[in-house]
Scaffold this motif. Sequence first.
Motif, PDB file in Angstrom:
ATOM      1  N   HIS A 114       0.849  -1.192   0.000  1.00 32.19           N
ATOM      2  CA  HIS A 114       0.000   0.000   0.000  1.00 32.19           C
ATOM      3  C   HIS A 114       0.887   1.246   0.000  1.00 32.19           C
ATOM      4  O   HIS A 114       1.801   1.369   0.830  1.00 32.19           O
ATOM      5  CB  HIS A 114      -0.922   0.013   1.220  1.00 32.19           C
ATOM      6  N   VAL A 115       0.602   2.145  -0.916  1.00 29.96           N
ATOM      7  CA  VAL A 115       1.381   3.381  -1.070  1.00 29.96           C
ATOM      8  C   VAL A 115       0.438   4.569  -0.934  1.00 29.96           C
ATOM      9  O   VAL A 115      -0.583   4.642  -1.632  1.00 29.96           O
ATOM     10  CB  VAL A 115       2.088   3.431  -2.443  1.00 29.96           C
ATOM     11  N   PHE A 116       0.753   5.482  -0.031  1.00 32.68           N
ATOM     12  CA  PHE A 116      -0.082   6.655   0.208  1.00 32.68           C
ATOM     13  C   PHE A 116       0.710   7.919  -0.133  1.00 32.68           C
ATOM     14  O   PHE A 116       1.660   8.265   0.566  1.00 32.68           O
ATOM     15  CB  PHE A 116      -0.531   6.704   1.675  1.00 32.68           C
ATOM     16  N   PRO A 139      -3.535   9.119  -5.309  1.00 37.37           N
ATOM     17  CA  PRO A 139      -3.206   9.268  -3.881  1.00 37.37           C
ATOM     18  C   PRO A 139      -2.989   7.953  -3.149  1.00 37.37           C
ATOM     19  O   PRO A 139      -2.024   7.808  -2.395  1.00 37.37           O
ATOM     20  CB  PRO A 139      -4.417  10.023  -3.317  1.00 37.37           C
ATOM     21  N   LEU A 140      -3.887   7.000  -3.361  1.00 33.98           N
ATOM     22  CA  LEU A 140      -3.822   5.730  -2.649  1.00 33.98           C
ATOM     23  C   LEU A 140      -3.661   4.605  -3.674  1.00 33.98           C
ATOM     24  O   LEU A 140      -4.539   4.382  -4.505  1.00 33.98           O
ATOM     25  CB  LEU A 140      -5.100   5.500  -1.826  1.00 33.98           C
ATOM     26  N   GLY A 173      -0.171   6.453  10.388  1.00 31.00           N
ATOM     27  CA  GLY A 173       1.035   7.285  10.398  1.00 31.00           C
ATOM     28  C   GLY A 173       1.627   7.454   9.015  1.00 31.00           C
ATOM     29  O   GLY A 173       2.081   8.548   8.646  1.00 31.00           O
ATOM     30  N   VAL A 174       1.630   6.391   8.221  1.00 25.82           N
ATOM     31  CA  VAL A 174       2.167   6.464   6.862  1.00 25.82           C
ATOM     32  C   VAL A 174       1.283   7.369   6.008  1.00 25.82           C
ATOM     33  O   VAL A 174       1.768   8.206   5.246  1.00 25.82           O
ATOM     34  CB  VAL A 174       2.255   5.059   6.227  1.00 25.82           C
ATOM     35  N   PHE A 175      -0.039   7.205   6.158  1.00 28.64           N
ATOM     36  CA  PHE A 175      -0.972   8.016   5.369  1.00 28.64           C
ATOM     37  C   PHE A 175      -0.834   9.505   5.690  1.00 28.64           C
ATOM     38  O   PHE A 175      -0.718  10.348   4.792  1.00 28.64           O
ATOM     39  CB  PHE A 175      -2.410   7.564   5.628  1.00 28.64           C
ATOM     40  N   THR A 176      -0.834   9.827   6.980  1.00 29.76           N
ATOM     41  CA  THR A 176      -0.766  11.246   7.344  1.00 29.76           C
ATOM     42  C   THR A 176       0.601  11.846   6.997  1.00 29.76           C
ATOM     43  O   THR A 176       0.691  13.024   6.660  1.00 29.76           O
ATOM     44  CB  THR A 176      -1.048  11.440   8.848  1.00 29.76           C
ATOM     45  N   LEU A 179       0.363  12.499   3.242  1.00 32.06           N
ATOM     46  CA  LEU A 179      -0.543  13.624   2.994  1.00 32.06           C
ATOM     47  C   LEU A 179       0.108  14.943   3.411  1.00 32.06           C
ATOM     48  O   LEU A 179      -0.036  15.964   2.722  1.00 32.06           O
ATOM     49  CB  LEU A 179      -1.848  13.411   3.758  1.00 32.06           C
ATOM     50  N   ALA A 180       0.850  14.921   4.510  1.00 35.48           N
ATOM     51  CA  ALA A 180       1.533  16.138   4.968  1.00 35.48           C
ATOM     52  C   ALA A 180       2.584  16.588   3.966  1.00 35.48           C
ATOM     53  O   ALA A 180       2.712  17.776   3.660  1.00 35.48           O
ATOM     54  CB  ALA A 180       2.171  15.889   6.332  1.00 35.48           C
ATOM     55  N   LYS A 181       3.363  15.637   3.421  1.00 33.00           N
ATOM     56  CA  LYS A 181       4.386  15.992   2.437  1.00 33.00           C
ATOM     57  C   LYS A 181       3.732  16.529   1.161  1.00 33.00           C
ATOM     58  O   LYS A 181       4.243  17.458   0.536  1.00 33.00           O
ATOM     59  CB  LYS A 181       5.249  14.778   2.114  1.00 33.00           C
TER      60      LYS A 181
END
Length: 423
Positions: A114-116, A139-140, A173-176, A179-181
């Motif tokens: 899974h890549v976010f 995105p996902l 944690g990986v998703f946020t 998304l933050a980057k």
Amino acid sequence: MNSDHLIIVEKPSDFRWSDPDMEVVTAEHFLADGPRIRSRPRKIINLCRSYSYLSVGYYCSLLAEARGDRVTPSVETILDLARRKPQASMLPTLNSLVGPLKEVPRSVRSLTLHVFFGEIEDPQLANLARKSFEMFQCPLLEIEVERAAKSEVWEVAAIQPLKPADISAEQDGVFTRGLAKFTRRTWNPAPRPRTYRMAVAILHDPKDPLPPSNLKTLSKIVDIGEELDISVELIEKKDFSRLTQFDALFIRETTAVSDHTFQFARKAEMANMPVIDDPTSILRCTNKAYLAELLKGHDVPTPQTFLLSKHSLNTAARLLPYPVVLKVPDGAFSLSVKKAEDATQLVEIAREMLKESDVILAQEFMYTPFDWRIGVLDGKPLFAAALRRLVWNATITMVDGGRGRWTCGQGAKRLVHMSTGRH
């Protein structure tokens, strides 16, 4: 809400993460909202459950583009993910990034990743995650990798989009982080970041020994942007996937048609972002053969210039006036520029250069203590500058849209007239 970012979901419950001054709306609300006149494009992240053709998710991206917004994923990306042929041609590029995965037992023949937003849990797959997001801009993503038959080599078998519900609590944690980057916003209870009226990206290479602008200059631009209420961020080649999150792009790397600088410029132009240098300028300005023809066609005085090839080399060697300056057409910063004093030197130097390019330039040697530059932006001359240094011939450099360049001496005034239609 003072934000130009927008996240679209099908149901409010699909987005369970804290909101850092970013609007989250349902697809139904977005579709019903209709087009409006806005001062600048919004940056939209479409997290609908499905992007299938003519689905709600498909229409959200389609109408976002029609309204002038920058949406991820784009309709083109959605269609590429749905078609097997485009996927099949792109997936081999990712195979070399999978790595040996030595910790995976030999009995395991396939894995689902899974890549976010280009982020992944396993650090050893970071390059694969980043590149897959660059290529597919979804995105996902779910990436399926398989061991090749009778081999320990892993290959990417398929890529498909995910929905928010596929993100487990352990992956929050990986998703946020991703998304933050991507949005340049902090997804936690920390103080909300300042909102600027626009965001400008400056593409640079901190490892370049001869950068167009040094770090001190770039830092000054950042400071000036702050004074003008403009967010200026220094980005690098690895930030390609984030490009459309900015409002404009300023390229401060040595540009070339064959490298990433041209791809950055093209992507920015396709997203209707102001960009310097734009793709047309890069295409024209980085090739001295094109410029020689352009200037000659507009009667701009320049040193005599001749195009040489393998077939014309021996004849030209006998006829050219010496000394001459030899140039590879797409060289920059005086690289691939050499002086030949006679026919023997010319043939020797030219044969090496013709290994790089089928056509090279031979130019009349003309000493000048100045390196003249005429800056033109959007068809308007901005400045004339003379850099006092020893150069063989003034180099011509364009700064916008194929409409403006500079040359030396009497040609400068004529060139500005050629570029703008007036003196």
